[in-house]
Structures are given as structure tokens and as C-alpha cells.
Design a protein around this motif. Structure first.
Motif, PDB file in Angstrom:
ATOM      1  N   SER A   1     -11.909  73.004  98.574  1.00 30.17           N
ATOM      2  CA  SER A   1     -12.314  72.408  97.303  1.00 30.17           C
ATOM      3  C   SER A   1     -12.107  70.898  97.318  1.00 30.17           C
ATOM      4  CB  SER A   1     -11.520  73.019  96.147  1.00 30.17           C
ATOM      5  OG  SER A   1     -10.126  72.823  96.341  1.00 30.17           O
ATOM      6  N   SER A   2     -11.540  70.371  98.418  1.00 31.82           N
ATOM      7  CA  SER A   2     -11.306  68.933  98.542  1.00 31.82           C
ATOM      8  C   SER A   2     -12.134  68.357  99.674  1.00 31.82           C
ATOM      9  CB  SER A   2      -9.822  68.643  98.769  1.00 31.82           C
ATOM     10  OG  SER A   2      -9.377  69.215  99.981  1.00 31.82           O
ATOM     11  N   LEU A   3     -12.441  67.083  99.576  1.00 36.34           N
ATOM     12  CA  LEU A   3     -13.314  66.384 100.522  1.00 36.34           C
ATOM     13  C   LEU A   3     -12.499  65.421 101.363  1.00 36.34           C
ATOM     14  CD1 LEU A   3     -16.093  65.503 101.614  1.00 36.34           C
ATOM     15  CD2 LEU A   3     -16.334  64.049  99.588  1.00 36.34           C
TER      16      LEU A   3
ATOM     17  N   PHE B   1     -17.317  73.363  98.377  1.00 39.70           N
ATOM     18  CA  PHE B   1     -18.220  73.970  97.396  1.00 39.70           C
ATOM     19  C   PHE B   1     -17.823  73.645  95.965  1.00 39.70           C
ATOM     20  CE2 PHE B   1     -18.408  77.110 100.963  1.00 39.70           C
ATOM     21  CZ  PHE B   1     -19.734  76.893 101.302  1.00 39.70           C
ATOM     22  N   SER B   2     -18.850  73.517  95.117  1.00 37.86           N
ATOM     23  CA  SER B   2     -18.645  73.520  93.670  1.00 37.86           C
ATOM     24  C   SER B   2     -18.424  74.957  93.217  1.00 37.86           C
ATOM     25  CB  SER B   2     -19.889  72.954  92.975  1.00 37.86           C
ATOM     26  OG  SER B   2     -20.979  73.877  93.086  1.00 37.86           O
TER      27      SER B   2
ATOM     28  N   SER C   1     -15.453  80.064  93.497  1.00 34.11           N
ATOM     29  CA  SER C   1     -15.398  80.472  92.102  1.00 34.11           C
ATOM     30  C   SER C   1     -16.801  80.766  91.580  1.00 34.11           C
ATOM     31  CB  SER C   1     -14.749  79.378  91.251  1.00 34.11           C
ATOM     32  OG  SER C   1     -14.729  79.729  89.888  1.00 34.11           O
ATOM     33  N   LEU C   2     -16.961  81.929  90.959  1.00 34.77           N
ATOM     34  CA  LEU C   2     -18.209  82.317  90.315  1.00 34.77           C
ATOM     35  C   LEU C   2     -17.909  82.622  88.854  1.00 34.77           C
ATOM     36  CD1 LEU C   2     -21.201  83.212  90.220  1.00 34.77           C
ATOM     37  CD2 LEU C   2     -20.439  85.484  90.957  1.00 34.77           C
TER      38      LEU C   2
ATOM     39  N   GLY D   1     -24.842  77.196  94.067  1.00 40.28           N
ATOM     40  CA  GLY D   1     -23.834  76.154  93.926  1.00 40.28           C
ATOM     41  C   GLY D   1     -24.155  74.975  94.824  1.00 40.28           C
ATOM     42  N   VAL D   2     -23.407  73.897  94.635  1.00 40.50           N
ATOM     43  CA  VAL D   2     -23.516  72.703  95.483  1.00 40.50           C
ATOM     44  C   VAL D   2     -22.566  72.858  96.662  1.00 40.50           C
ATOM     45  CG1 VAL D   2     -23.267  70.200  95.596  1.00 40.50           C
ATOM     46  CG2 VAL D   2     -23.995  71.279  93.455  1.00 40.50           C
TER      47      VAL D   2
END
Length: 203
Positions: A50-52, A112-113, A5-6, A79-80
Motif C-alpha cells: 500500500s506504500s510507494l 494498489f488502491s 481492499s474491496l 482499481g488503480v
């Protein structure tokens, strides 16, 4: 295809280009040699998540990284990122002088964030990772062996970057095991001002 996402726009990277061993203290903590040239490896689009996850065939290790989005010939957003690694398997592969993909490019190995647009890359650009509110990793451009401009130039000597590709620039010291239930919070800052953050609960 997986996306990032940007600023509320969806971007689909064709690939993720990763720089290894870009912080001297991280090289030391893993007992590796300082490389004579830039270490580059790839993660596929299917690695994006998007999940860890704390486990994928074996315990997973985290590596927090400053990540750049490539667009129109330059790094246009930051981003992170968490470069997730099967450290045990990676050690086995390195001992046998085999490629790292099984340990680095598995599904869900690139978390990613959101990304935020930047006009330029300042020398004070920094990443900080907290786990359960404790600062575990921090470092930035000033500590990199290869700065973002050098990274982009080197990649483009042998590989075409497409708009939307992500480049992960390496991790500072402090890597370790992802424990289920831990809360991870990463920040990208410039001059101590937070540009973008990401937060994940390890599953």
C-alpha cells in the motif's frame, strides 16, 4: 499473506497476473517491438504493497495500470495499480534473454488502491496518473491492444485464476522514475466520472 481492499472487505490474492506491452505508444517509448502474442508475467502475493517506494536496490520506475479483481469467473471489480519496475535491471535481463522476475516481482512492486465493484467493463474505462498534480499518464480500454475480455480469455487458456486474483492490464505511455517526496494520484474513470482513486507519497 498480503491483501487488498474491496469496499471495506479484505481480499487475499494468490497471485497477480500482469499484461506487458498492451499500449502501442508505451511500446514505442521504451524502444520495444510490438509482440506477436500477448505478453504475460506474474507477481507473487509478496509483491503487494500500500506504500510507494522510490528505491529498492536501484531507482524504481512507475507504470500506472487499470487493474481488475477476478471473482466467480469474471472481472468483478476495478482499481488503480502501480507496476513498479527496476528498469536498469530489466534492460540487462532482456539483453541476456533472461526472465524479468528480479526486475518486476520484488517485494513492494505492486501498489494498489482500493477496488470497487463493477457490473460490466465499458469501453470508456480509463486511467489517469498525476504526479505532483501534473497529468503524466492516461489511457484506457479503447487504446489497449488486448481488451479485458480478450485478456481474461487468453489467461484462462493456460492458467487457473482463483477468486481474489488481480490482473494488471498494461500501462499507457508516460512511464518514468519514482522520485522520493513526489505525490502520486491515480484515478479510474468511466465517461469521465471517477470510480476509484489512489494516492501515495513516494518514500
Amino acid at each position: 499473506m498480503k491483501s487488498i481492499s474491496l469496499e471495506n472487505r479484505t481480499i487475499v490474492p494468490s497471485k497477480i497476473v500482469c499484461i506487458g506491452r498492451n499500449y502501442v505508444e508505451h511500446i514505442t517509448e521504451l524502444g520495444n517491438e510490438v509482440p506477436e502474442e500477448m505478453v504475460v508475467f506474474l507477481k507473487p502475493n509478496s509483491a503487494i504493497s500500500s506504500s510507494l517506494q522510490a528505491y529498492h536496490q536501484e531507482p524504481i520506475h512507475y507504470e500506472a495500470e487499470i487493474c481488475f479483481l477476478y471473482q466467480k469467473g469474471r472481472f468483478s471489480a476495478v482499481g488503480v495499480g502501480l507496476d513498479l519496475t527496476k528498469r536498469g535491471l530489466q534492460s540487462q535481463l532482456k539483453t541476456k534473454k533472461l526472465p524479468w522476475e528480479r526486475a518486476k516481482a520484488f517485494d513492494g512492486s505492486a501498489v494498489f488502491s482500493d477496488f470497487i465493484t463493477i457490473d460490466n467493463i465499458e469501453s470508456t474505462l480509463n486511467i489517469q496518473l498525476k504526479i505532483n498534480d501534473n497529468i503524466i499518464q492516461q489511457g484506457g480500454v479503447e487504446l489497449m491492444m488486448y481488451n479485458p475480455d480478450e485478456i481474461l480469455t487468453e489467461i484462462q487458456t493456460f492458467m487457473t485464476l482463483q477468486d481474489g486474483d488481480v490482473v494488471m492490464t498494461g500501462t499507457p505511455k508516460g512511464v518514468g522514475v519514482v522520485n522520493k517526496g513526489d505525490t502520486f494520484e491515480g484515478h479510474i474513470t468511466v465517461n469521465d466520472r471517477i470510480l476509484v482513486s489512489g494516492k501515495w507519497l513516494a518514500q
